[in-house]
Design an enzyme around this catalytic site. Structure first.
Site, short mmCIF file in Angstrom:
data_model
loop_
_atom_site.label_atom_id
_atom_site.label_comp_id
_atom_site.label_asym_id
_atom_site.label_seq_id
_atom_site.Cartn_x
_atom_site.Cartn_y
_atom_site.Cartn_z
N GLY A 140 -23.87 -26.64 26.22
CA GLY A 140 -25.06 -27.39 25.79
C GLY A 140 -24.71 -28.86 25.66
O GLY A 140 -23.63 -29.21 25.20
N ARG A 193 -12.50 -45.56 29.77
CA ARG A 193 -11.99 -46.89 29.44
C ARG A 193 -10.53 -46.82 28.99
O ARG A 193 -9.73 -47.70 29.30
CB ARG A 193 -12.86 -47.52 28.34
CG ARG A 193 -14.30 -47.79 28.80
CD ARG A 193 -14.48 -49.19 29.31
NE ARG A 193 -15.73 -49.37 30.03
CZ ARG A 193 -16.82 -49.99 29.54
NH1 ARG A 193 -16.82 -50.46 28.30
NH2 ARG A 193 -17.89 -50.14 30.29
N ARG A 213 -23.59 -24.08 32.99
CA ARG A 213 -22.76 -22.93 32.63
C ARG A 213 -22.28 -22.30 33.94
O ARG A 213 -22.99 -22.33 34.93
CB ARG A 213 -23.55 -21.93 31.79
CG ARG A 213 -24.00 -22.56 30.47
CD ARG A 213 -24.71 -21.62 29.53
NE ARG A 213 -25.37 -22.42 28.48
CZ ARG A 213 -24.77 -22.82 27.35
NH1 ARG A 213 -23.53 -22.47 27.09
NH2 ARG A 213 -25.43 -23.55 26.47
N ASP A 217 -17.38 -24.11 21.86
CA ASP A 217 -16.28 -23.14 21.87
C ASP A 217 -16.09 -22.48 23.24
O ASP A 217 -14.96 -22.27 23.66
CB ASP A 217 -16.39 -22.12 20.73
CG ASP A 217 -17.70 -21.37 20.75
OD1 ASP A 217 -18.56 -21.68 21.60
OD2 ASP A 217 -17.86 -20.47 19.91
N THR A 227 -21.06 -30.74 20.35
CA THR A 227 -22.15 -29.78 20.17
C THR A 227 -22.93 -30.18 18.93
O THR A 227 -22.34 -30.62 17.94
CB THR A 227 -21.63 -28.34 20.02
OG1 THR A 227 -22.66 -27.55 19.41
CG2 THR A 227 -20.41 -28.26 19.10
N ASP A 266 -24.32 -28.27 16.94
CA ASP A 266 -24.33 -27.20 15.95
C ASP A 266 -23.30 -27.35 14.84
O ASP A 266 -23.40 -26.69 13.81
CB ASP A 266 -24.13 -25.85 16.64
CG ASP A 266 -25.32 -25.45 17.49
OD1 ASP A 266 -26.45 -25.82 17.12
OD2 ASP A 266 -25.13 -24.79 18.52
N ASP A 271 -20.44 -26.12 14.75
CA ASP A 271 -19.96 -24.75 14.50
C ASP A 271 -18.50 -24.54 14.88
O ASP A 271 -18.07 -23.40 15.03
CB ASP A 271 -20.86 -23.75 15.23
CG ASP A 271 -20.91 -24.01 16.73
OD1 ASP A 271 -20.33 -25.01 17.19
OD2 ASP A 271 -21.55 -23.22 17.44
N GLY A 322 -29.18 -23.48 15.11
CA GLY A 322 -28.07 -22.98 14.29
C GLY A 322 -28.05 -21.47 14.28
O GLY A 322 -28.63 -20.85 13.40
N ARG A 323 -27.40 -20.89 15.26
CA ARG A 323 -27.43 -19.44 15.38
C ARG A 323 -26.49 -18.79 14.38
O ARG A 323 -26.86 -17.85 13.69
CB ARG A 323 -27.03 -19.05 16.81
CG ARG A 323 -27.91 -17.96 17.40
CD ARG A 323 -27.58 -17.73 18.86
NE ARG A 323 -28.10 -18.80 19.72
CZ ARG A 323 -29.30 -18.77 20.27
NH1 ARG A 323 -30.13 -17.76 20.05
NH2 ARG A 323 -29.72 -19.76 21.04
N GLY A 346 -34.86 -33.45 1.61
CA GLY A 346 -35.50 -33.09 0.35
C GLY A 346 -36.23 -31.75 0.42
O GLY A 346 -37.27 -31.57 -0.22
#
Lengths: 319, 319, 319, 319
Positions: free
Chosen positions: A11, A25, A72, A103, A125, A127, A129, A170-171, A185
């Site tokens: 992703g 660079r 992918r 990952d 990513t 996420d 994660d 967010g799996r 909030g």
């Protein structure tokens, strides 16, 4: 090392361009020839590789997505695929590869070391994660993107005095919901790491109403439920009508924030420094504000833990 | 006229605050006492009305939503409800009422004239679905909000070379999808005014692919289909995998654009001018850049027509 | 401790509202009565103090500025002023005070402890010029605000192929220029910590031109020069015509970023925790991602050091 | 007509890319070969011209600036320069030229018709200073950019209760200050079309203070004074200390708004339609929401008039 290639995989995340730029660079700075691989491992297999220069990465630091594109690859899952990928690099005399991704991408990088390619993984990513690093590239931008949506939703939810359920990505990891929930909030934050019952949510709503709150924001990580289902449950169990918003792919886009651009720059430079020192199979990351690296294999074994202090803060702040 | 009240009703829209402010400030300018009704007709029935001043509407011109809040009222649908509403106003000596909202709100205003209250309607809705006026307050902001989302989605869809379906608001009127589609560079725009088949969409995608396009944006008004269904159809009928985004309530929020604030200011002042001239039962609007007014009853009879020129432009621009 | 007051002082910074909210909510959570002081020390002297509740700080977490307002106070510089300030608090039974601001505000807090008031300082300033903490509240937002301006300036400077000098805030501390310069892809970053000659800047420009760069961004901290002067120097010494932008007060405004809201929330809660534990005269801050506190007197003695690693990165990245 | 070229000239404006895109796509739609000239008339003289396709203008509709770049050309001011420019086009068989820019660019286009090139002018400038058209491309974006700055400045000026002077672009035409002043809720709007004395400004400030206003925004067009001078005058003549912000080049940048993208698209298509009909020497524009065209020579003769209705509104709204 004379030639280094860089690719983005899995992703996309805002800040990937800044990371590519830093790799390129840093290569130029150290007289290494930089190469860009298009479409991740798929492009590696099909030799979709081109020489880059300092100018190739001009005017991209502020852009979301990845100009090298990402994809992918099923073929890379096979030994044959990885051999082709390694052969592509070798045929151009490229010894080192920087992989920017999550990952899955890291595991790919690890396997590629088995084919004799020196690889370094950069965590990209939204996420957040990956347990071994405090932050991944793209996370800070995604949190801020969610916050901008929350601000817009506040306008209309305070006008209508309605409860709103916001479903974010967010799996398995609730960090996006947790950070955006605290900073936005939210009255309730629901994450995979700490399942709550509908009754818990209702209790929170009722508590807010007792002190005069006319609208509530519930921040829900996709991995811990479904906004439509929660909407139905709240209506059925508490007669509470609510509105839902599923943020979707806008969370992946947007100009990267300062923090993501700087993190990407630091990690991109570090990756090149490591390859120059003949290191391989390492993941770079940031812990307590310091850049560091560790073997990908170890990095992948670490278990992501909930930031309990932050999670507790949510309760105090929505008192 | 010595006292004028203002309320917002129905769905909220960015720029409503600017309209309220203009009504209030114009009242003060003309030595009329302004009153604000909270929660639309519901608040009117329950006398939730307070005196306002020039300062009451300070620092709100740039804020989305409506600080008077809005609601839908079942009771106002009844003759008794409307009598109570009129009585609320009369008991405070208020003779004129400015109603900011969409068609439902306008019909309410019309009925209230039957109870002896002078009313003026200001068009406030993000849908731009009121035929008598070229633009409604909130529409320009909503189009720009959708565009910001499109920009973010472009980042990720160009990186992944994926087709994306973006579902925007618009149950009967496709203007939001049409304007955002053209300004966002969508390949396909699907609106209720001109139903297209899935095959039409597939043909467009194929045409784009022929000239090398690697990602497409399909802008879909909610009134002309459902993003999930289209996603399934594209996969089944053309093997095209796509990603969907349903923008939802963020479309109602956000700081109003310049155009919406100025339109709101012009219409708010005009509403007060009309009440001062003892007019009633009128809808104010803008046509060919000019502010005008017409009887609400006539305004409600007009049929919204598709802007064919704009619609045709979409075809040229996505060639 | 039964009652705690909070004030903001000195220059305002985005995230101050989030800090106030955290202080107030933490008080409520711990059954302490929270008070808000308006206009900083000036308000303290004149007893412009009011009781707050959890609801008083609703819907402010996402807003720039400070709803308690801020001011500079000459009177507080005197012993008499401070005695009056302490008396104001005592007359309401308030034992603890949280001060949100920069170094001037912190010195004020320290002096107030001498009058028997328990004080805690929270670092709120966009300048990031407090050495004892890695970050101050408002800094991350200011960097991102500068970046948004840089993105806009890029549009026009790439179109015209012009060099642009952007002057940002930072009288003694170049962090804003440094972070925004790196994240904005500036070719030159000029900060008070490392004075450079005009010739150095010209050399950088020439180097960029050699590799085909058609436009340059020079990020200049106000403390290390003046944009107009540099513009003249570049023209006179190198025949280089450039455009200048002095960002000014927009750098102080804007919705706080996620990072600033979360930092503010963490520090606000910590301040209340410390007062509950009868601590006083402490400054809270963040170091290596951890919240900590130290005596204000010591915190004020620390010398801000340039982040040399970051500064060196700028050279690699603009190769 | 078989081949049409397009160029951007003078100051850049957001929406120029959308206009180029519309010209190119309309050409492709009508089987005309589109060409792009880089760096305006300067590039025309030096034959910096390349063939474009529908794909050349993909992913640019949402970007500020002009991807064709722009420049000012001394050489084009001469007869010889224009002859070279015309020869460049003829050598490629290009018969028609679309010029996107302001009045200087239009005069250039007019002179080029004398060399036998069919030209059409599209108004692109943030200043909205072309009298013949209601709006120029880039103006709506610039107004909204100024508004975003005003919102940020509001945060800090309400916190400090300070008067702020905001200097915006507009040498001869005050439209940017007028629209942004009204939409931004400025207390005073100072434009070249209606010079006011410092005393007038002071009177306005005092009036605001009488009704409790604690901060004021003064919107000043650069053509009607200088922020620093006004700041000094206010201090000397009324003891009023104020803060100034000179917005500068950020006003030229930014993603174009929906209105600018759509206006640009409409005018770009119209320009091609006109050239197809063998028209030349025309300026396209929009009046009362309708696209129209008129001879450039006549368009240039029109005198820009102040929108008196809008100007009067400012007084009512800041009552």
């Amino acid at each position: 090392m004379k030639k280094i290639a860089v690719l983005t995989s899995g992703g996309d995340a805002p800040g990937m361009n800044a990371a590519i730029r830093a790799v390129v660079r840093a290569c130029v700075y150290y007289n290494i020839v930089p190469y860009g691989v298009r479409r991740g491992y798929e492009g590696l297999i099909h030799s979709d590789i081109k020489k880059l220069s300092a100018s190739s990465v001009g005017d991209i630091i502020h852009k979301g997505g990845t100009f090298l594109k990402t994809a992918r690859s099923q073929e890379f899952m096979t030994k044959e695929g990885r051999e082709k990928a390694a052969a592509s690099l070798r045929s151009l005399g490229i010894e080192g590869l920087v992989v920017i991704g999550g990952d899955g991408s890291f595991r790919g990088a690890e396997r590629l070391t088995e084919e004799g390619i020196a690889t370094i993984g950069i965590p990209g990513t939204i996420d957040n994660d990956l347990a071994y690093t405090d932050f991944t590239i793209g996370f800070d931008t995604a949190v801020n993107t969610v916050l901008q949506a929350v601000t817009k939703i506040r306008d209309t939810s305070t006008s209508h005095e309605k409860t709103t359920i916001i479903e974010v990505m967010g799996r398995y990891c609730g960090d996006l919901a947790l950070y955006a929930g605290i900073a936005g909030g939210a009255e309730s934050i629901i994450i995979p790491e700490d399942p709550v019952s509908t009754q818990d949510v209702i209790n929170r709503l009722n508590k807010g109403k007792e002190r005069g709150k006319m609208h509530h924001i519930i921040m829900l990580a996709e991995g811990s439920g479904n906004a439509s289902k929660l909407q139905e449950d709240l209506l059925r169990e508490a007669g509470e009508s609510s509105r839902i918003t599923v943020l979707g792919f806008i969370q992946r886009g947007g100009d990267p924030t300062s923090a993501d651009r700087i993190l990407a720059s630091r990690l991109g430079i570090e990756a090149v420094e490591l390859l120059r020192r003949e290191e391989s199979g390492l993941a770079v990351g940031v812990r307590h504000s310091n850049v560091f690296s560790m073997p990908i294999s170890e990095a992948m074994k670490q278990k992501k833990k909930l930031d309990q202090t932050l999670y507790n803060m949510a309760e105090i702040l929505s008192v």
